[in-house]
Each structure stands twice: as C-alpha cells, then as structure tokens.
Design a protein around this motif. Structure first.
Motif, short mmCIF file in Angstrom:
data_model
loop_
_atom_site.label_atom_id
_atom_site.label_comp_id
_atom_site.label_asym_id
_atom_site.label_seq_id
_atom_site.Cartn_x
_atom_site.Cartn_y
_atom_site.Cartn_z
N THR A 52 32.12 37.36 27.55
CA THR A 52 32.40 38.35 28.60
C THR A 52 33.01 37.69 29.84
N GLY B 147 38.05 39.18 40.39
CA GLY B 147 39.42 39.31 40.90
C GLY B 147 39.61 40.60 41.70
N ASN C 229 37.80 39.22 35.83
CA ASN C 229 38.60 40.34 36.30
C ASN C 229 37.86 41.15 37.35
N PHE C 230 36.56 41.30 37.16
CA PHE C 230 35.75 42.00 38.17
C PHE C 230 35.79 41.21 39.48
N ALA D 148 35.90 36.49 30.74
CA ALA D 148 37.20 36.92 31.28
C ALA D 148 37.08 38.29 31.95
N LYS D 149 36.25 39.16 31.36
CA LYS D 149 36.04 40.48 31.97
C LYS D 149 35.33 40.33 33.32
N VAL D 150 34.41 39.41 33.38
CA VAL D 150 33.70 39.17 34.64
C VAL D 150 34.66 38.58 35.67
#
Lengths: 446, 446
Positions: free
Chosen positions: A393, A402, A399-400, A395-397
């Motif tokens: 997870t 970011g 993005n958050f 990369a998703k974190v």
C-alpha cells in the motif's frame, strides 16, 4: 495537406493524455496525433519486460485509446514547424495545418561521456520495441550485467534481471546510496538490502571510469580501479528533453531544462502548447529548475494544456515528485521532499515516523507492516514531503501524502485530518500511520 | 483516593487514542484510563471473528499500547462524576481525582422495539468477548441466520456467516438497497450481487414485523407477511451514544445525538472533554446533526481532545464519513456524500466516472479493475464525495478522495492535481482514476 483543429506531436503518456483530454473538452474538433513509433511502450513498464511481463509487446499503450476517442493517428515524424503559417512538415514529406499544436516530444536517455560507451551491448533505456528486443536477446546470452545508475529505473532493471535468471547483476551508483534523490538514507539502505538479498551486487558511492573490451564489451572499470566483467551494460542515469523541434521553430527552449512553458502550458507561441518530459519544470518548494521527468507529471501537464487550447481555463502548479516502486517484497513510496533534500534546499525541518500493521487486527491474513515518515518545515509547520515503505500500500499512501503536500497542510491540520479505516483494508484507526507520524512530529515542537 | 493528571473513561478506540496522544504531548503527566472491559475488542473487526479471524481473542486492542505509553489502566466502571470536586467514583467503590477528564464512553447497539426482540438467540453487536463467544456457539448450532440491517456491519456479518459455513443467511434492509447511506444505488447493486453470489438471501425494501417462537427463537416475520426460519438473529442497525454518565454529571447531552462538544472537543465543563461515539456530531457539508459513528472519527476527535487538555491548540472540523469494506472479491470505499445524499440535502450536483485497471499495463499479474465516481456541487464546483470500487485499493482511493473533500477542492483543481504512478502499484498515469473522473465531470459543465 491535411487540416486538423488540434495537432499533438508525440504518442507517449503526455501526447495520448493530451489527445484524450482535448476530445472531452472539444467533442467536435478534429484531433490528429503524429508519432514516430509504430508501437508505443509504457515508459515506466519498460524494466518489467525483462521478467514480470516478459515482452515489450505486452507493455504497450493500446492504440484503442486513441481510436475510441476519435483521434486520428499518423505514424510519421514531424520535422519542422512553421509557426506563422501554422503548418508542420513530416519526414515522409507530408504537411499538416493546425489551429492549436501540443508538443509532447518527450525525452531521450542521457548518455554520459564515458570512454567505450558506444560499444555493442551497451544499452540505454530507449522507448523502442525493436531495440528492447535486442536487449532481451543480449541478456539471454549474458552472465554478467552491469547497470549504471541506482535510481528507480536502474534498481527495477536489476531486480528484473535477477527474475530472468541472470547470474551476476551489479548496480553502480554515484551517490552514497541508491535512490537517494527520492528517499532518505535509512530507506535507501533497506532497499539496498533487498537488492542484496536477491543476489544483486550494489556498488554505491562509485563512479564508472570506462567501459572496455576488444571489439565487443568485456568489462566496466570503476574510478577506484575495480574491474567488473560485463556482457551487457544498461545505462539508467536520467533523460534529456527532446527540444530540437521546438528550438528549430524558434520557441524558447533550454537544452538541459526543456521547452519553456508558462502555468497554462503555453510555449512562447500562443497557439503552441507543450507537456511532458520535453518541458521545463520548476520545483514546487523552491521555484528552482527541477529535473523531475515523470509520466505522472507529464499527464497532468497534458490535461492542463488541453483544457487551455481555446481559452485559458486551468493553471498548473509546479510539480512535486511522487514516486513508488517494489523491490522484492518491499514496496516504497515517496512524495515531495526528503529530509535530506529539504535540508540541502535550506529548509529547517522536523519529522515524525510511525510504523503499524497495514490491516487490523494484525491477525488478519496477509498483514504486513507499513512505516511512514513525514517531514515538516519548522517555521510554517507545513508538510514538505513524506515516505511510506513496507507493505504494497506504500504507493497509495505516498499519493495521500502527496495530496497533503500539494495542499500545503500544516502538521496540526494533519493530526486533525480524517481518514477512513477498515480491518481488511487499512491500519487501525488508533494506529493511523499519517495522523500518528504527524502527532509525533507535532509533540516535538509543542 | 487515587490522584491523576489526566483521566480517560473508556478503553476502546477513542479512549486508547486519547491516552496515547496525551502521553505524547505531556510526557510527565500521570495518565489513567478506566474501562469496564477486561478485554477490549477492535470494534470494526467484530464481524471477522466469525470467519476470517475465527475468534474474539484474536480481535483485541492490545493492552501493551497502554503500558508502553506509561498509561495506568484500571478495569472498573466510572459511575459518577463530581465536576466541582473533580473526582469520579467507580462501581468497585474507589474514587479518583483528575485535573482533566476525557469521556470516551462509546455507544451501545440500538435495539428496535420489535415484538420478540428479547428472545434468546437474538444477538446485538455488543463489544463483549463473552457475549460474542455465545454468538459463535449459537451460530455453530444454526442453519438459519437472519441479519436485520443491511449496513456495513450487517453485510460483513452475512459474508462471514457464509465463510463459517452457515446454510441459510438472510439480510433484511429497510431502505431500497443495502449500504444506501454510504454508496449510490449502482454500487449497492454490485455489492448485493456479490452477497447473492455467495448464497446470501438479500431482502432490501423490507421491514421486520416481529421475531417469533415458542420459548426459543424460531422465525422472523416481515411486514409483507413473509416468514423466515431463524435459529439466530443478529441486529446490525446502528448504535446509540452512551450519555448516562455525562448527563448525570450535569453536562449538556442529547439522548440520541450524544454528549455536546465544541470544536476543541470540550464538553460544557472546561475540564471535561469527550471523544468518539459518545459525542454529538455535525455534518461537514450541511452543519446538521450527523449520525456518523466511526472509529476513524472517534480517534481523530481523541487526538484533538488530548491536544487541547491544558491549552486550546487544535480545532476539529465536522467529520465526513469515510467507509470501506470487502464483500467476496469486491472492495468498495466511499468518502463524503453520495449523489443520492447530496441531492437529498439540497445540493445541485454533477458527477464523473472512470474505470481503469489498478496496475499498468493490464498484463501485470493480479491486475483488477477499479472504478471511481466523483460528485461535485454545481455552483461552487467543489467535490462533495466519491466512491471507489473493484480492486482492493478501493479504501485507499476513498481516503485520497476524502482528503480532497476535506480540503474542499474544486473539480478543475483536481484535474490539475498530481498523483504518482508505478506499473505494479497504480493505474497508468494516462488513466489516473481521480484525474479522469474529474475531467469527465468538468467537460460536462465547460
């Protein structure tokens, strides 16, 4: 002579996105995309053709995204632009007129001036299916692969070479650690250890002196005198913007930085826009020139460019870098500045870190730990960047993180920010990674 | 008589978080947490004790998080508060004095006034390990389970009952669809289909008339006359705040809405704070009373409360709901308003939807589609909410959407927003789910 309302030059991520966006805003416009390549490779997917995906042909941007958006595409090369006449000429001798032109000419691999760099079996990461088939063929006859450059692409190539069964894989990095431009040292070390676990030889803090061999490639010599056997060398040390077409047309360009664009993605000609790797970029935090060349930035620029073609409607912000990758079973993500890069840029920083299982309770199947580090500026208390690493997870974190960086959120605002949770999908709400890392940072300054 | 600087009443998500946060801000304070339960269940994990986790004992908030933060915890029940003397009394006859008190007394299952509701084998979702062991025992002797309430918890109980091998499982929902308070109809239907695929009987748009049986539970009768065999009934229809302690102490409370708190999480007594399911909440979008009782909101409130104990430093915003769940192989996430709830609240809305593989190229192993729907307000163009469904990344994407909602981002800002991408970890940057859904929405109004 073909007439088109909107002409896109370049068929990779930025060009394709520009064409799709233009179609959405201007349903009745004629849109034409001209590209050199018969097949267009997904740029970030290239390392994975070696192992995980297995072939360049499985790593293509499907032409269907153009045809289903009613975008005419022509395989040809635009060789000149006449700004006054609003026409372009192509290498096959054709001409096209346009109302609005979007340049998405991309970038080319940087080739360092090292002796021997032009020997056969020294490969760059060229976005060309034929060329990459040649690389795969060469790899299948190789026992010794040397990768020059320990950034994301270099590391991914290394990992994939191992997956393909190459015996000896070495990664050479100039900086003290691989990935040091995107991650702080402690995370770089974890990644390097993952590479070593899969048998990759990591030589950070090292510089290549020459690439040598009689007739064919035989070895790589380092400045410290060490000599590495090499059947194949892969260069993964960055890219230079393709500015020749724009420069020849008289648009403002800089050979290293790219085609000049304003916040509307306009070049110095008001009917010509540019997007993607070919454009000049400035750092979100410092306003200084930035060498960020990412497909995710290019596609954002393309969306902004297309929105503005027939009227200025959308402004872009200077980009932050948002990165992610997976090495072995370790995923990492990074957004904005690292602690190191923030300090180098002159920011006074403080940070908070927190580690937690990525599901809850930790007895949930397939639970893995995820660690988050957030970096803040001391006076404004604004988030400068963050890194997440561990579970898939990450990369998703990132993005958050970011999103919080782009909205210039303060540490106290992040502590009071709301994120949802679910046993199978996220950490415990008690152990929310972002809120806890921020709170730990905040407690340091309160 | 024990003296403590900070006293927390309640040991579930909000109470534990309040204690941890207080420790970070006040390293030298004495902190005491009093709770009734010997073991504290992870509230959202309760459905999973039936199948995935297998036992209530594997679904506990570990006491180690208290002891390692040097929080004294006492298993006892606070039965009265003397605001003036700043003391509390417990059911075991002890007294404690406090400087600052945090109420985190939580909520209790709502029990509807249906005839027969007190029959044996009618279970609520009580946060009590002994009680839930009783439920598991009853389930193991059951062929027919009827779940009243088609919200998240009800659906998760249904799915887990099937995983445990129960023959006949029925979910009864009052509204036209299950999950309709959190998701738009088209997504509710996908979820209902997943439930049906695993053999669950879904009866939406139905109301229970009575629960019947001689001596023991035998059946559930619906208002339409239908009769369902039932060995076990599970009630999953919401929770009511535990306000008795606060009300008896003379704090402003409302039986249905909870303990009154301001944006600093103060009650009407300036030395008493409250957080979690026991507090009154107002809708982020409308300012009206909200019935959102989520652990993720409670822990946010707890962090705010603890930051303010000895000086007002942090404000909370009204919460948005951020939800996620997994039914079968379908994960969904939702943040903020649905199209339906926005219209009901009087907003004029427009929306955009986009579906994309969650990795790129789609030839990457384990690629699954993810679909995103974003809902905007027409005049301000501000994001009101969004839903993500398909691949397991749905909850993370909902959290990203939740961040954009909380920052009140406009549709055009979202189009120009930057998200990172990576072949193994995210959709293609061309097909970025958020940017594309926003652009499709924007093109409708431009």
């Amino acid at each position: 002579m073909k007439n088109t309302d909107i002409l896109v030059v370049g068929g990779s991520a930025a060009g394709v996105t520009a064409a799709i966006s233009a179609r959405r805003y201007y349903p009745n416009a004629s849109i034409t995309l001209v590209r050199k390549e018969k097949d267009v490779l997904i740029p970030c997917g290239i390392p994975y053709i070696i192992g995980t995906i297995g072939s360049p042909d499985k790593n293509l941007i499907p032409d269907a995204v153009l045809s289903k958006n009613n975008v005419d595409f022509i395989i040809d090369e635009v060789i000149s632009i006449d700004k006054a006449a609003k026409t372009v000429k192509t290498s096959s001798g054709n001409s096209l007129t346009y109302k609005k032109l979007i340049l998405a000419t991309g970038s080319s691999p940087f080739i360092p001036p090292i002796p021997g760099i032009n020997l056969p079996n020294v490969f760059t990461i060229k976005k060309d299916t034929e060329y990459l088939r040649g690389l795969l063929k060469a790899l299948d006859q190789s026992e010794n692969v040397v990768i020059i450059g320990g950034g994301f692409i270099g590391l991914e190539f290394g990992d994939e070479c191992k997956k393909r069964g190459i015996l000896n894989v070495t990664i050479i990095e100039l900086l003290p650690h691989c990935l040091l431009l995107a991650c702080d040292e402690e995370i770089c070390i974890l990644i390097e250890n993952k590479l070593k676990e899969s048998g990759i030889n990591v030589l950070a803090d090292n510089k290549v002196k020459l690439v040598g061999g009689k007739k064919r490639l035989e070895y790589v010599e380092l400045e410290n005198g060490e000599i590495l056997k090499a059947d194949v060398v892969i260069l993964g040390i960055g890219a230079v913007p393709n500015v020749e077409l724009a420069a020849a047309a008289g648009l403002a360009t800089n050979k290293e930085k790219g085609v000049y664009v304003d916040e509307f993605m306009r070049t110095t000609d008001e009917d010509i826009f540019a997007a993607g790797d070919c454009t000049q970029k400035r750092c979100f935090f410092t306003g200084r020139p930035a060498l960020l060349r990412l497909a995710s930035i290019g596609t954002m620029e393309a969306r902004v460019a297309s929105a503005n073609l027939f009227g200025l409607r959308l402004k872009s912000e200077c980009p932050i870098g948002v990165f992610g990758t997976v090495i072995g079973d370790l995923a990492i993500g990074s957004a904005g500045m690292t602690e190191r890069s923030a300090k180098q840029a002159g920011f006074d920083v403080f940070s908070g870190e927190f580690e937690t299982p990525d599901k809850h309770p930790a007895s949930m199947p397939n639970t893995k730990n995820l660690k988050v580090k957030l970096i803040f500026e001391k006076n404004s208390r604004v988030l400068l960047g963050g890194q997440a690493y561990g579970s898939m997870t990450a990369a998703k974190v990132a993005n958050f993180i970011g999103a919080l960086v782009q909205k210039r959120m303060r540490v106290d605002e992040i502590v009071a920010f709301q994120m949802g949770s679910h046993p199978m999908l996220t950490p415990s709400p008690i152990a929310n990674h972002i809120a806890n890392a921020a709170e730990i940072a905040l407690a340091k300054i309160w």
